[in-house]
Design a protein around this motif. Structure first.
Motif, PDB file in Angstrom:
ATOM      1  N   GLY A  64       0.827  -1.189   0.152  1.00  0.00           N
ATOM      2  CA  GLY A  64       0.199  -0.036  -0.162  1.00  0.00           C
ATOM      3  C   GLY A  64       0.860   1.236   0.005  1.00  0.00           C
ATOM      4  O   GLY A  64       1.833   1.334  -0.636  1.00  0.00           O
ATOM      5  N   GLY A 111      -4.466  -1.819   0.092  1.00  0.00           N
ATOM      6  CA  GLY A 111      -4.539  -0.409   0.212  1.00  0.00           C
ATOM      7  C   GLY A 111      -4.302   0.390  -1.243  1.00  0.00           C
ATOM      8  O   GLY A 111      -5.042  -0.020  -2.264  1.00  0.00           O
ATOM      9  N   TYR A 142     -10.636   6.652   0.919  1.00  0.00           N
ATOM     10  CA  TYR A 142      -9.984   5.895  -0.245  1.00  0.00           C
ATOM     11  C   TYR A 142     -10.621   7.078  -1.179  1.00  0.00           C
ATOM     12  O   TYR A 142     -11.677   7.643  -1.355  1.00  0.00           O
ATOM     13  CB  TYR A 142     -10.456   4.974  -0.536  1.00  0.00           C
ATOM     14  CG  TYR A 142      -9.793   3.640  -1.098  1.00  0.00           C
ATOM     15  CD1 TYR A 142      -8.461   3.711  -1.094  1.00  0.00           C
ATOM     16  CD2 TYR A 142     -10.030   3.175  -2.483  1.00  0.00           C
ATOM     17  CE1 TYR A 142      -7.511   2.746  -1.684  1.00  0.00           C
ATOM     18  CE2 TYR A 142      -9.261   2.321  -3.317  1.00  0.00           C
ATOM     19  CZ  TYR A 142      -8.035   2.197  -2.759  1.00  0.00           C
ATOM     20  OH  TYR A 142      -7.278   1.160  -3.446  1.00  0.00           O
TER      21      TYR A 142
END
Length: 260
Positions: A64, A111, A142
């Protein structure tokens, strides 16, 4: 340009590899900024018909975003704005690349790393791959563009479950809900990925480019043909690729489509 991302041109296939194993391929600001330049360089290379994104190190894709960098700089509004723009630029470069794109996932894809994977046209994963989108575990959210990509793949209900829980999904479950298109064993991953991409690049490049553009229009909300889409459909009949495809069909041979 950062060494944490590497571009390799292999005939008709361009490959961008995560190369930051000591950080589990965590994506830094410099990597986000490099992505559009690497995608642009790949697309500009004559003869390249597909782009693969993978890890240079087995058993990992990307953990991520670089959380250490976040912890150090996220309260700086100038850096935060630059990071948001760089992340958006990378995702748009991948999702809007004119050639087909494939993410090859072996290990954790979490992620922002999952964001890179879902920005690709297709995903193939090994049995040890795990997928998750975990900003809720950090008190973050997000990007809307990435959520749109996720919903396009798995639908709103599964997207909510993935986002709200932040749980990691196995490759088997990812396949069932449509987060990936192909699941295979660790041992067969490379071979299966090469076979998939080979089947794509042997086809007419004008067709795959045209089809990708039309799929993107549908995902962006278009529901019917207009003058532009009709011109793409009609124009194919006068193209060199169609001429070669017809000739090969008549001769019962495999077509050989020229680079443009």
């Amino acid at each position: 340009m950062t060494d944490a991302l590497q571009l390799e041109i292999d005939g008709p296939i361009a490959r961008i590899a995560f190369n930051r194993a000591d950080k589990r391929n965590a994506i830094s600001q410099a990597m986000w900024e490099a992505f559009p330049r690497l995608v642009e360089a790949a697309v500009a290379e004559r003869g390249v018909r597909a782009l693969v994104i993978h890890s240079a190190t087995p058993a990992m894709f990307s953990a991520g975003a670089d959380i250490g960098e976040f912890a150090e700089k996220a309260r700086d509004p100038v850096w935060q704005a630059a990071n948001r723009q760089a992340l958006r630029g990378a995702q748009l470069a991948i999702s809007r690349a004119p050639i087909p794109t494939l993410a090859v996932v072996d290990g954790d894809c979490v992620g922002a790393g999952c964001g890179v994977a879902i920005a690709c046209d297709m995903r193939i994963a090994s049995s040890r791959a795990r997928f998750g989108i975990t900003p809720a575990k950090l008190g973050l959210v997000y990007p809307l563009h990435d959520i749109k990509l996720l919903i396009d793949l798995v639908g709103p209900g599964q997207a909510r479950r993935i986002l709200y829980t932040g749980e990691l999904l196995s490759a088997d479950e990812a396949l069932v809900i449509g987060l990936i298109e192909v699941g295979t064993t660790v041992e067969a991953l490379s071979r299966e990925a090469e076979l998939l991409i080979a089947r794509i690049v042997e086809n007419a490049p004008s067709s795959t480019t045209g089809l990708k553009g039309l799929v993107r229009r549908v995902l962006d909300g278009d529901r019917d043909d207009d003058a532009a889409s009709a011109a793409i459909f009609d124009g194919a009949f006068a193209g060199a690729d169609f001429a070669e495809g017809l000739a090969a069909f008549a001769a019962r041979r495999k077509p050989v489509f020229a680079d443009r």
